[in-house]
Write a protein that holds these residues in place. Structure first.
Motif, mmCIF file in Angstrom:
data_model
loop_
_atom_site.group_PDB
_atom_site.id
_atom_site.type_symbol
_atom_site.label_atom_id
_atom_site.label_comp_id
_atom_site.label_asym_id
_atom_site.label_seq_id
_atom_site.Cartn_x
_atom_site.Cartn_y
_atom_site.Cartn_z
ATOM 1 N N TYR A 547 45.483 41.930 77.768
ATOM 2 C CA TYR A 547 44.728 42.737 76.813
ATOM 3 C C TYR A 547 44.487 44.125 77.402
ATOM 4 O O TYR A 547 44.286 44.275 78.612
ATOM 5 C CB TYR A 547 43.382 42.085 76.502
ATOM 6 N N GLY A 548 44.520 45.111 76.531
ATOM 7 C CA GLY A 548 44.221 46.469 76.956
ATOM 8 C C GLY A 548 45.443 47.336 77.134
ATOM 9 O O GLY A 548 45.324 48.550 77.349
ATOM 10 N N THR A 549 46.624 46.743 77.064
ATOM 11 C CA THR A 549 47.873 47.518 77.120
ATOM 12 C C THR A 549 48.516 47.453 75.739
ATOM 13 O O THR A 549 48.222 48.268 74.879
ATOM 14 C CB THR A 549 48.796 46.964 78.221
ATOM 15 N N ASP A 550 49.410 46.483 75.507
ATOM 16 C CA ASP A 550 50.014 46.349 74.174
ATOM 17 C C ASP A 550 49.011 45.822 73.150
ATOM 18 O O ASP A 550 49.059 46.187 71.971
ATOM 19 C CB ASP A 550 51.213 45.401 74.242
ATOM 20 N N HIS A 551 48.148 44.914 73.572
ATOM 21 C CA HIS A 551 47.145 44.339 72.671
ATOM 22 C C HIS A 551 45.821 45.059 72.943
ATOM 23 O O HIS A 551 45.177 44.855 73.977
ATOM 24 C CB HIS A 551 46.999 42.837 72.924
ATOM 25 N N ILE A 552 45.412 45.900 72.015
ATOM 26 C CA ILE A 552 44.295 46.828 72.220
ATOM 27 C C ILE A 552 42.962 46.089 72.301
ATOM 28 O O ILE A 552 42.701 45.146 71.534
ATOM 29 C CB ILE A 552 44.256 47.862 71.076
ATOM 30 N N THR A 631 36.312 42.422 72.422
ATOM 31 C CA THR A 631 36.632 42.290 71.006
ATOM 32 C C THR A 631 38.055 42.790 70.799
ATOM 33 O O THR A 631 38.392 43.913 71.196
ATOM 34 C CB THR A 631 35.661 43.094 70.140
ATOM 35 N N VAL A 632 38.889 41.938 70.173
ATOM 36 C CA VAL A 632 40.312 42.247 70.016
ATOM 37 C C VAL A 632 40.780 41.806 68.637
ATOM 38 O O VAL A 632 40.103 41.029 67.952
ATOM 39 C CB VAL A 632 41.165 41.524 71.092
ATOM 40 N N GLY A 633 41.938 42.300 68.229
ATOM 41 C CA GLY A 633 42.595 41.727 67.069
ATOM 42 C C GLY A 633 42.987 40.294 67.387
ATOM 43 O O GLY A 633 43.329 39.962 68.531
ATOM 44 N N THR A 634 42.958 39.409 66.396
ATOM 45 C CA THR A 634 43.121 37.978 66.635
ATOM 46 C C THR A 634 44.431 37.648 67.340
ATOM 47 O O THR A 634 45.516 38.003 66.874
ATOM 48 C CB THR A 634 43.050 37.210 65.302
ATOM 49 N N ASN A 635 44.295 36.968 68.478
ATOM 50 C CA ASN A 635 45.432 36.372 69.180
ATOM 51 C C ASN A 635 45.511 34.928 68.712
ATOM 52 O O ASN A 635 44.690 34.089 69.117
ATOM 53 C CB ASN A 635 45.233 36.453 70.691
ATOM 54 N N VAL A 636 46.476 34.602 67.870
ATOM 55 C CA VAL A 636 46.508 33.296 67.222
ATOM 56 C C VAL A 636 46.935 32.180 68.173
ATOM 57 O O VAL A 636 46.876 31.004 67.812
ATOM 58 C CB VAL A 636 47.427 33.319 65.978
ATOM 59 N N GLN A 673 38.881 42.243 57.521
ATOM 60 C CA GLN A 673 38.460 41.917 58.887
ATOM 61 C C GLN A 673 39.226 40.714 59.411
ATOM 62 O O GLN A 673 39.337 39.685 58.740
ATOM 63 C CB GLN A 673 36.957 41.621 58.887
ATOM 64 N N TYR A 674 39.773 40.831 60.616
ATOM 65 C CA TYR A 674 40.500 39.722 61.242
ATOM 66 C C TYR A 674 40.515 39.973 62.745
ATOM 67 O O TYR A 674 41.401 40.658 63.266
ATOM 68 C CB TYR A 674 41.926 39.654 60.696
ATOM 69 N N GLY A 675 39.507 39.471 63.442
ATOM 70 C CA GLY A 675 39.390 39.763 64.859
ATOM 71 C C GLY A 675 38.768 38.624 65.638
ATOM 72 O O GLY A 675 38.295 37.631 65.077
ATOM 73 N N GLN A 676 38.778 38.801 66.957
ATOM 74 C CA GLN A 676 38.216 37.803 67.860
ATOM 75 C C GLN A 676 37.279 38.464 68.854
ATOM 76 O O GLN A 676 37.493 39.597 69.282
ATOM 77 C CB GLN A 676 39.324 37.077 68.639
ATOM 78 N N ARG A 677 36.262 37.688 69.207
ATOM 79 C CA ARG A 677 35.379 38.059 70.306
ATOM 80 C C ARG A 677 35.546 36.983 71.378
ATOM 81 O O ARG A 677 35.222 35.807 71.162
ATOM 82 C CB ARG A 677 33.926 38.144 69.831
ATOM 83 N N LEU A 678 36.097 37.385 72.518
ATOM 84 C CA LEU A 678 36.392 36.452 73.602
ATOM 85 C C LEU A 678 35.334 36.585 74.690
ATOM 86 O O LEU A 678 35.109 37.687 75.219
ATOM 87 C CB LEU A 678 37.770 36.734 74.200
ATOM 88 N N THR A 679 34.683 35.480 75.006
ATOM 89 C CA THR A 679 33.787 35.437 76.151
ATOM 90 C C THR A 679 34.608 34.992 77.350
ATOM 91 O O THR A 679 35.247 33.934 77.324
ATOM 92 C CB THR A 679 32.632 34.457 75.913
ATOM 93 N N ILE A 680 34.622 35.818 78.382
ATOM 94 C CA ILE A 680 35.494 35.559 79.524
ATOM 95 C C ILE A 680 34.675 35.617 80.807
ATOM 96 O O ILE A 680 33.572 36.179 80.849
ATOM 97 C CB ILE A 680 36.662 36.561 79.583
ATOM 98 N N GLY A 681 35.195 34.987 81.863
ATOM 99 C CA GLY A 681 34.500 34.973 83.142
ATOM 100 C C GLY A 681 35.493 35.010 84.282
ATOM 101 O O GLY A 681 36.707 35.164 84.075
ATOM 102 N N ALA A 682 34.991 34.844 85.482
ATOM 103 C CA ALA A 682 35.860 34.866 86.655
ATOM 104 C C ALA A 682 36.926 33.789 86.524
ATOM 105 O O ALA A 682 36.657 32.705 85.998
ATOM 106 C CB ALA A 682 35.043 34.654 87.920
#
Length: 683
Positions: A547-552, A631-636, A673-682
């Protein structure tokens, strides 16, 4: 991460994306079709030993024992709701009660215990037009019987059950030669038995058997339903209990039967029925049903929680249903009977109800027990009558299979985002708007709704030990979920080699039990559709997506906090000597930060097990301390516990690995609207 096609991967990374979502409803129970029995016959025949079989022409053959040592039989050609099930023909006047029946092609075989304490066979090779009576074997003191045909050949097997012994009597119907194969159980000392059922499974091949018995045990005796099988080498599998009631609680389990249809579909398991009897205040006799979990084996003892069913057979009076029910099937129906009743339920599954066109919005959140909220357009009143007509599949606990995707260069492409179970619905309206809203559970929600019916305990002694993974496998089965490691995931040594003395008290919720069990190991649990898998989140795991390169990344928030600097696990070895092992974070300790968490568990009987526990505690707290939300566009294809690479130059983060801890997906066609909120950790 789920595998996606190249075109679907490309579509979800575009700045301008065309969402596509699907949702279909199945009237299933974790992938198994639910049955709805209709009573075709209600008579007045006294309850007693009985049985049912179907010949190659589709005729139904029934038997029943009666007072005065009478054995009756019945043949119904083309049975349906208009058939007369009240006419019986006297077969024998020397039947001491136990009897069984099996059929294949033109052959119909009836077995019964004679008053001289031998076993008899009464058989026909022309669909029941003419009969022969002869001795089967001289085997005495038989209390219960069951029979099933072995595959599609000449062999039929009669199972004769004594108080503490089972006999598989193999009869070659082409020669009338019989052989006996008895089995007693040293590790399960049976003081009495109360019924048996059997069915043939061509997969092994083997006859799968369920029977009820009272077991002599310490600290108390108990009444159980046991499973075993009779192999193609004519050996019995070791017994395993799957339902138990302690002696003294006035509950017994009796007269079970089981059946697997010939040419069973994927949604058709081996089903078990039995009688639950309560002798206290207020006494009852009640039929129970359960089944094997989809994709599992009889030898695994993965049965769903037995539950009451068939209201038309339930009675608060103990004299009814004393001898249970018997199951069979034809190509179109499941059949069930007892002397005074015949029921049937359709076998074929209906087409799923497609909700796709009416989806207005959805929210899927892996951190919630109510994990899916689906809002449907009801402007035409099309959802006014759930459970009826075209909405027959739309019932409580029906399954919704959700697919998330995009419109791509190859067309509409999706990836299965999970299976959810309908827990509630509501109607909402205002001028020019009508909505039908479904709220659904995921696997965690199902386990939260399940509670232990009685004390369940594993590894109290050395008989048939179960690892953490095996206990989890059986626990999830109670809600119909299969635990799998296909495709293989990293697993800790502890999850497969730690055998804790683990007990659940009556009333403990399933999700609490699972979390308690998983506290023994570093592995985590993920639900995927009707299955679940465990995964040891190794810090060395490679990223599967960026995330953050091709997938904004649309928004990001990254936190680092102080966590444990050391953990300690304590146990006792076989000599009762104290064991103490630690895991330490030297970076924090060098900063004079000393935060300690301890865990004492008498199950930790080796230094290796204690060290694994200490490491797991420290690692889990470290993952929680390095938290982030993007927060990203949905990764299905995104799944829980995936490791992803994150680049967010706005926050000085470049190619940092994180592990996905929670996924929140929003879709709203009105708002685009079509997005995801990903909670991530170490990681």
């Amino acid at each position: 991460m789920r595998t996606l096609s190249a075109t679907l991967l490309a579509a979800q990374k575009k700045a301008q994306r065309l969402p596509y979502v699907e949702a279909k409803v199945y009237d299933y129970e974790a992938g198994i079709k639910r049955l709805y029995f209709t009573r075709l016959y209600q008579g007045s025949e006294p309850d007693n030993h009985h049985g049912i079989a179907f010949d190659g022409q589709g005729s139904m053959h029934r038997i029943r024992a009666a007072a005065g040592n009478i054995l009756y039989r019945q043949k119904i050609t083309d049975p349906d709701e208009s058939s007369d099930y009240s006419q019986w023909t006297q077969l024998a006047t020397d039947c001491a009660g136990p009897c069984a029946i099996a059929a294949y092609g033109a052959k119909v075989y009836i077995f019964y215990r004679r008053t001289d304490n031998t076993l008899r066979k009464y058989y026909s090779h022309n669909y029941g037009d003419s009969w022969t009576n002869a001795q089967l074997v001289a085997y005495d003191e038989v209390h219960f019987m069951a029979a099933c045909w072995w595959a599609t050949g000449n062999v039929v097997v009669c199972f004769a059950l004594k108080a503490n012994e089972i006999n598989g009597i193999v009869l070659d119907t082409s020669t009338q030669v019989a052989s006996q194969h008895t089995q007693t159980y040293a590790t399960h000392i049976l003081s009495s038995t109360i019924g048996i059922g059997a069915t043939f499974n061509p997969f092994w091949p083997a006859c799968e058997i369920v029977f009820a018995a009272k077991q002599s045990d310490t600290p108390y005796d108990h009444y159980d339903l046991f499973r075993t099988w009779f192999s193609n080498t004519y050996n019995f599998l070791a017994l395993e209990s799957f339902l138990m009631s302690p002696d003294g609680e006035d509950i017994t389990y009796e007269y079970p039967d089981c059946h697997l249809p010939a040419n069973a579909e994927l949604y058709e398991p081996n089903r078990i029925i039995a009688v639950e009897k309560f002798a206290g205040t207020t006494a009852y006799t009640r039929p129970l049903t359960c089944h094997t979990v989809k994709g599992t084996y009889w030898s695994d003892t993965t049965f769903t929680e037995p539950k009451p069913f068939l209201k038309s057979c339930h009675s608060e009076q103990s004299e009814e249903s004393q001898y249970g029910l018997r199951l069979q099937s034809t190509s179109d129906y499941w059949w069930m009977e007892r002397p005074d009743g015949v029921w049937r339920a359709p076998r074929p599954a209906a087409e799923p109800l497609d909700l796709t066109r009416d989806i207005v919005s959805l929210t899927a959140d892996s951190s919630q027990l109510s994990a899916l909220r689906l809002e449907l357009d009801n402007s035409k009143g099309q959802y006014a009558s759930p459970g009826e007509g075209e909405l027959a599949s739309l019932r409580f606990r029906s399954e919704i299979v959700l697919e998330l995707g995009y419109k791509t260069a190859a067309g509409k492409e999706t990836s299965e985002a999970g299976t959810f179970w309908i827990d509630s619905w509501e109607y909402s309206s205002k001028p020019n708007m009508s909505r039908f809203i479904l709220t659904c559970l995921d696997g965690w929600g199902l386990m939260d709704r399940w509670t232990a019916r009685y004390q369940m305990r594993w590894n109290k002694d050395e008989v048939n030990p179960k690892s953490v993974w095996q206990i989890l496998y059986q626990l999830l089965a109670r809600a119909g979920i299969k635990l799998t490691n296909t495709p293989p995931k990293p697993q800790s040594s502890a999850i497969n080699n730690f055998y804790p003395d683990f007990a659940l008290d009556p009333g403990m919720p399933g999700d609490t039990a699972i979390r308690k069990l998983l506290a023994f190991v570093p592995d985590r649990l993920v639900f995927r559709g009707q299955e679940a898998f465990t995964k040891n989140p190794l810090a060395s795991e490679s990223s599967c997506y960026s995330y953050g390169t091709d997938h904004i990344i649309l928004a990001g928030q990254y936190t680092q906090a102080v966590t444990l600097s050391r953990s300690r696990a304590l146990g006792r070895d076989a000599s009762d000597d104290r064991i103490l092992e630690e895991a330490l974070d030297w970076d924090l300790l060098q900063l004079a930060i000393d935060i300690l968490e301890q865990d004492y568990d008498p199950n930790l009987q080796t230094a290796a097990r204690a060290q694994e526990r200490a490491d797991a505690i420290l690692r889990a707290r470290a993952q929680e301390a390095e938290a982030a939300v993007i927060t990203v566009g949905t990764n299905v294809g995104q799944e829980l516990l995936d490791v992803v690479e994150v680049t967010d130059e706005r926050c000085g983060i470049s190619a940092v690995n994180y592990r996905v801890q929670a996924i929140h997906t929003d879709y709203d066609r009105r708002k685009g609207q079509y997005g995801q909120r990903l909670t991530i950790g170490a990681p």
